[in-house]
Design a protein around this motif. Structure first.
Motif, short mmCIF file in Angstrom:
data_model
loop_
_atom_site.label_atom_id
_atom_site.label_comp_id
_atom_site.label_asym_id
_atom_site.label_seq_id
_atom_site.Cartn_x
_atom_site.Cartn_y
_atom_site.Cartn_z
N ALA A 96 2.45 -8.42 -9.51
CA ALA A 96 1.27 -8.67 -8.67
C ALA A 96 0.85 -7.43 -7.90
O ALA A 96 -0.34 -7.22 -7.64
N SER A 97 1.80 -6.57 -7.57
CA SER A 97 1.49 -5.34 -6.84
C SER A 97 0.94 -4.25 -7.77
O SER A 97 0.44 -3.24 -7.30
N GLY A 98 1.07 -4.46 -9.08
CA GLY A 98 0.61 -3.46 -10.04
C GLY A 98 1.65 -2.41 -10.38
O GLY A 98 1.38 -1.49 -11.14
N SER B 47 -5.56 -3.06 0.63
CA SER B 47 -4.84 -4.27 0.22
C SER B 47 -3.90 -3.98 -0.95
O SER B 47 -2.82 -4.55 -1.03
N SER B 48 -4.30 -3.08 -1.85
CA SER B 48 -3.39 -2.75 -2.96
C SER B 48 -2.19 -1.96 -2.44
O SER B 48 -1.07 -2.13 -2.93
N LEU B 49 -2.41 -1.11 -1.43
CA LEU B 49 -1.28 -0.40 -0.83
C LEU B 49 -0.37 -1.36 -0.08
O LEU B 49 0.86 -1.21 -0.13
N ALA C 33 0.17 3.00 -10.13
CA ALA C 33 0.43 2.40 -8.82
C ALA C 33 1.28 3.34 -7.97
O ALA C 33 1.05 3.49 -6.77
N LEU C 34 2.24 3.97 -8.57
CA LEU C 34 3.08 4.93 -7.84
C LEU C 34 2.25 6.14 -7.41
O LEU C 34 2.45 6.68 -6.33
N SER C 35 1.31 6.54 -8.23
CA SER C 35 0.45 7.67 -7.88
C SER C 35 -0.41 7.35 -6.66
O SER C 35 -0.64 8.21 -5.81
#
Length: 114
Positions: A56-58, A5-7, A77-79
Motif C-alpha cells: 500500500a505504501s508503494g 500522503s505518499s511519504l 518509492a525509496l527514491s
C-alpha cells in the motif's frame, strides 16, 4: 518530489522493524513470500498484513509466479524518501551554518571586548 500522503505511508510502513527487515532483504533481489516470512517468528497471516502495508505504501509489489507469490522492491518509492531526506538535510545544514556564523561573530565580539 513525492506528495506528503505518499511519504506518510512510506515512513509509516518503515516504522515497523519487521517491514524494515523485509525491505532490507529485498534490496538483495526479489523473494518468495515463504522466504521472506522464514526469519520472522510471527504467524503467516500477520506477516501477510505487513506485506500489504508495504504494498500500500508503494515500497513493494508482488506477483504470482505459478503457485508462488514473489515480492519485488520498488526503488522509486525509496527514491522519493531519499529526496525528502536530502532536502531536509540541506535545510538543516544551512541553518547550522548560519548558527555557526552567529556564534563565531558573537565570539569575536566578546574577544574584542565588545
Amino acid at each position: 518530489m513525492a506528495n506528503e500522503s505518499s511519504l506518510d505511508a512510506l515512513f509509516g510502513a518503515m516504522a515497523d522493524p519487521t517491514r524494515r527487515a523485509v525491505v532490507a532483504r529485498l534490496v538483495e533481489g526479489p523473494a518468495a513470500v515463504k522466504e521472506l516470512h522464514a526469519p520472522h517468528d510471527i504467524a503467516l497471516p500477520t506477516f501477510l498484513r505487513h506485506l500489504k502495508v508495504l504494498e500500500a505504501s508503494g515500497l513493494v509489489r508482488s506477483e504470482k509466479a505459478g503457485r508462488v507469490r514473489v515480492v519485488h522492491l520498488e526503488a522509486a518509492a525509496l527514491s522519493a524518501a531519499e529526496g525528502w531526506l536530502r532536502d531536509q538535510r540541506r535545510m538543516w545544514e544551512r541553518r547550522l551554518d548560519r548558527l555557526e556564523a552567529v556564534v563565531a561573530e558573537l565570539s569575536e565580539r566578546t574577544d574584542d571586548g565588545g
